[in-house]
Scaffold this motif. Structure first.
Motif, PDB file in Angstrom:
ATOM      1  N   ALA A 311      -4.624  -8.863  44.420  1.00  0.00           N
ATOM      2  CA  ALA A 311      -3.659  -8.527  45.472  1.00  0.00           C
ATOM      3  C   ALA A 311      -4.374  -8.386  46.811  1.00  0.00           C
ATOM      4  O   ALA A 311      -5.597  -8.217  46.873  1.00  0.00           O
ATOM      5  CB  ALA A 311      -2.935  -7.225  45.131  1.00  0.00           C
ATOM      6  N   LYS A 312      -3.597  -8.460  47.870  1.00  0.00           N
ATOM      7  CA  LYS A 312      -4.108  -8.208  49.212  1.00  0.00           C
ATOM      8  C   LYS A 312      -3.666  -6.811  49.649  1.00  0.00           C
ATOM      9  O   LYS A 312      -2.644  -6.307  49.184  1.00  0.00           O
ATOM     10  CB  LYS A 312      -3.570  -9.250  50.190  1.00  0.00           C
ATOM     11  CG  LYS A 312      -3.983 -10.675  49.854  1.00  0.00           C
ATOM     12  CD  LYS A 312      -3.366 -11.652  50.834  1.00  0.00           C
ATOM     13  CE  LYS A 312      -3.751 -13.092  50.486  1.00  0.00           C
ATOM     14  NZ  LYS A 312      -3.124 -14.065  51.416  1.00  0.00           N
ATOM     15  N   PRO A 313      -4.381  -6.178  50.552  1.00  0.00           N
ATOM     16  CA  PRO A 313      -3.987  -4.825  50.992  1.00  0.00           C
ATOM     17  C   PRO A 313      -2.594  -4.761  51.583  1.00  0.00           C
ATOM     18  O   PRO A 313      -1.928  -3.733  51.503  1.00  0.00           O
ATOM     19  CB  PRO A 313      -5.059  -4.474  52.041  1.00  0.00           C
ATOM     20  CG  PRO A 313      -6.238  -5.301  51.678  1.00  0.00           C
ATOM     21  CD  PRO A 313      -5.675  -6.585  51.136  1.00  0.00           C
ATOM     22  N   GLU A 314      -2.124  -5.866  52.180  1.00  0.00           N
ATOM     23  CA  GLU A 314      -0.793  -5.861  52.799  1.00  0.00           C
ATOM     24  C   GLU A 314       0.330  -6.212  51.834  1.00  0.00           C
ATOM     25  O   GLU A 314       1.508  -6.171  52.200  1.00  0.00           O
ATOM     26  CB  GLU A 314      -0.758  -6.821  53.996  1.00  0.00           C
ATOM     27  CG  GLU A 314      -1.031  -8.273  53.655  1.00  0.00           C
ATOM     28  CD  GLU A 314      -2.503  -8.643  53.743  1.00  0.00           C
ATOM     29  OE1 GLU A 314      -2.806  -9.846  53.833  1.00  0.00           O
ATOM     30  OE2 GLU A 314      -3.349  -7.712  53.702  1.00  0.00           O
ATOM     31  N   GLU A 337     -10.137  -7.933  50.076  1.00  0.00           N
ATOM     32  CA  GLU A 337     -10.112  -8.504  51.424  1.00  0.00           C
ATOM     33  C   GLU A 337     -11.162  -9.608  51.437  1.00  0.00           C
ATOM     34  O   GLU A 337     -12.369  -9.328  51.380  1.00  0.00           O
ATOM     35  CB  GLU A 337     -10.428  -7.453  52.475  1.00  0.00           C
ATOM     36  CG  GLU A 337      -9.260  -6.541  52.787  1.00  0.00           C
ATOM     37  CD  GLU A 337      -9.579  -5.561  53.912  1.00  0.00           C
ATOM     38  OE1 GLU A 337      -8.655  -5.210  54.656  1.00  0.00           O
ATOM     39  OE2 GLU A 337     -10.762  -5.151  54.029  1.00  0.00           O
ATOM     40  N   GLY A 338     -10.701 -10.832  51.493  1.00  0.00           N
ATOM     41  CA  GLY A 338     -11.624 -11.946  51.307  1.00  0.00           C
ATOM     42  C   GLY A 338     -12.109 -11.960  49.876  1.00  0.00           C
ATOM     43  O   GLY A 338     -11.321 -12.001  48.933  1.00  0.00           O
ATOM     44  N   GLU A 339     -13.424 -11.889  49.677  1.00  0.00           N
ATOM     45  CA  GLU A 339     -13.992 -11.833  48.331  1.00  0.00           C
ATOM     46  C   GLU A 339     -14.433 -10.430  47.943  1.00  0.00           C
ATOM     47  O   GLU A 339     -14.894 -10.204  46.833  1.00  0.00           O
ATOM     48  CB  GLU A 339     -15.193 -12.781  48.234  1.00  0.00           C
ATOM     49  CG  GLU A 339     -14.825 -14.252  48.366  1.00  0.00           C
ATOM     50  CD  GLU A 339     -16.020 -15.145  48.122  1.00  0.00           C
ATOM     51  OE1 GLU A 339     -17.142 -14.606  47.992  1.00  0.00           O
ATOM     52  OE2 GLU A 339     -15.837 -16.376  48.061  1.00  0.00           O
ATOM     53  N   LYS A 340     -14.277  -9.456  48.857  1.00  0.00           N
ATOM     54  CA  LYS A 340     -14.739  -8.105  48.599  1.00  0.00           C
ATOM     55  C   LYS A 340     -13.637  -7.256  47.993  1.00  0.00           C
ATOM     56  O   LYS A 340     -12.519  -7.200  48.518  1.00  0.00           O
ATOM     57  CB  LYS A 340     -15.227  -7.464  49.903  1.00  0.00           C
ATOM     58  CG  LYS A 340     -15.779  -6.055  49.718  1.00  0.00           C
ATOM     59  CD  LYS A 340     -16.218  -5.459  51.042  1.00  0.00           C
ATOM     60  CE  LYS A 340     -16.753  -4.049  50.841  1.00  0.00           C
ATOM     61  NZ  LYS A 340     -17.139  -3.425  52.143  1.00  0.00           N
ATOM     62  N   ILE A 341     -13.941  -6.585  46.877  1.00  0.00           N
ATOM     63  CA  ILE A 341     -12.993  -5.687  46.245  1.00  0.00           C
ATOM     64  C   ILE A 341     -12.967  -4.373  47.023  1.00  0.00           C
ATOM     65  O   ILE A 341     -13.986  -3.697  47.163  1.00  0.00           O
ATOM     66  CB  ILE A 341     -13.376  -5.416  44.771  1.00  0.00           C
ATOM     67  CG1 ILE A 341     -13.450  -6.726  43.987  1.00  0.00           C
ATOM     68  CG2 ILE A 341     -12.366  -4.475  44.123  1.00  0.00           C
ATOM     69  CD1 ILE A 341     -12.153  -7.479  43.937  1.00  0.00           C
TER      70      ILE A 341
END
Length: 370
Positions: A311-314, A337-341
């Motif tokens: 999922a994305k934060p938004e 976010e991108g590839e960072k969890i």
């Protein structure tokens, strides 16, 4: 609401529950019987109310099955039943398009048709049958009450107030122009006003049925209002507001024994597996324990699941609920976010987060209103 109900079993794959207020109505009916007729007639009136609700909900259940809607539970109240859908897709379909009109018409049409058939049968059997006489619904005239209970329940749901059937359709139409939450709250308020009017009218006319009907309309409106509020939370809350940010991760090269030690010192049930900053899998503690018992020590990469969604934060909470519902065995969704969890959402914390957020929104609404 579920805690105030009694399970009646399953029918057509749907759990049927009866609210305890429905059971309490039996006491009201028995108290409304005259001393000459006895409490048995009051109990008979309650059975007729149950029958009227059963006619309505059977029709709605058949229409729901015909439309392909998946139901989880039907909660029976004296004014009808409340559907709980098994997945978000069924919930959305039931509130839009022709499905909402079919469901809204099924109950009233079934009750009105049943009432008219019963009236015709009774008049045909006895031409001098007192069908139109006051009171229309009373323990002292169960045959007449049987007809009017069906007609009353059918006509009741044609009133444009929530949570009645016509009110649901009107809410859907108003939601397109004014938004779902404002439309729901307006019609819930109208339903509560209608309930209060029925209560006062019943006391004025000395009719015990009207106050009881008003009371249960009010309860139904309250239940729907809570549902609307939780739905507004689901549709507006983003993952960044509910995701867990303090969590442990595992590496594919970690041994199962090392992972078990991590499990002992963590409350997590599920662990993201990362190689560097890249998410490569998910594993839960039960899988770790079972693998250790069956095959002895090994590596996480041999037991982790490579089937997962990110999922994305938004992303909204509703989006995540759909993913968890559709995904078989899916218990954790990492947030990246991108590839960072940057967080994760699990079934374990999802309901707690929703409940806490709902309470927070209530407090904010109360503060803004004061």
């Amino acid at each position: 609401m579920r805690g105030w109900s009694i399970p009646l079993g399953r029918w057509m794959g749907v759990e049927i529950r009866i609210h305890t207020f429905f059971v309490m109505l039996a006491v009201i009916c028995m108290l409304s019987s005259s001393p000459g007729t006895g409490i048995a007639t009051g109990l008979g009136l309650w059975v007729l109310i149950v029958a009227a609700v059963a006619v309505r909900e059977t029709a709605r259940l058949l229409v729901a099955a015909w439309l392909g809607l998946r139901l989880r539970t039907i909660m029976l109240l004296p004014i009808g039943g409340l559907f709980a859908y098994a997945n978000p897709e069924s919930q959305e379909q039931a509130g839009s398009g022709g499905a909402q009109y079919a469901l809204a018409l099924a109950g009233p049409v079934a009750n009105l048709a049943t009432g008219l058939v019963l009236a015709a049968a009774l008049k045909g059997a006895s031409g001098d049958f007192a069908l139109v006489a006051t009171p229309f619904i009373t323990p002292g005239a169960l045959l007449r009450s049987m007809v009017w209970l069906q007609l009353f329940l059918g006509m009741l749901h044609l009133l444009p107030a929530y949570p009645l059937d016509a009110g649901r359709v009107l809410r859907s139409n108003l939601a397109r122009t004014h938004g779902a939450t404002p439309a729901s709250r307006a019609l819930v308020g109208l339903g509560q006003l209608l309930a209060l009017a029925a209560i006062f009218a019943g006391f004025f006319l000395r009719d015990p049925i009207l106050p009881a009907a008003g009371f249960f309309i009010f309860i139904g409106a309250q239940v729907e209002d809570q549902g609307v509020f939780y739905q507004s939370v689901v549709d507006t809350v983003q993952m960044r507001e509910v995701m867990l940010t303090d969590f442990a991760v595992l590496s594919p090269s970690d041994t199962l024994a090392d992972a078990l030690v991590r499990c002992v010192h963590s409350l997590q049930e599920d662990f993201p597996v990362v190689r560097g900053s890249q998410l490569v899998g998910i594993v839960n503690r039960q899988r770790i324990v079972e693998s250790l018992r069956a095959d002895g020590n090994g590596y996480i990469q041999g037991v982790m699941s490579r089937s997962f969604q990110v999922a994305k934060p938004e992303d909204t909470l509703g989006t995540i609920i759909r993913r968890i519902t559709v995904g078989r065995g899916l218990t954790l969704i990492p947030v990246a976010e991108g590839e960072k969890i940057v967080g994760m959402v699990s079934v374990q914390n999802l309901m707690t987060s929703m409940s806490l957020l709902a309470e927070q929104r209530k407090l904010e609404r109360m503060d803004s209103g004061s």
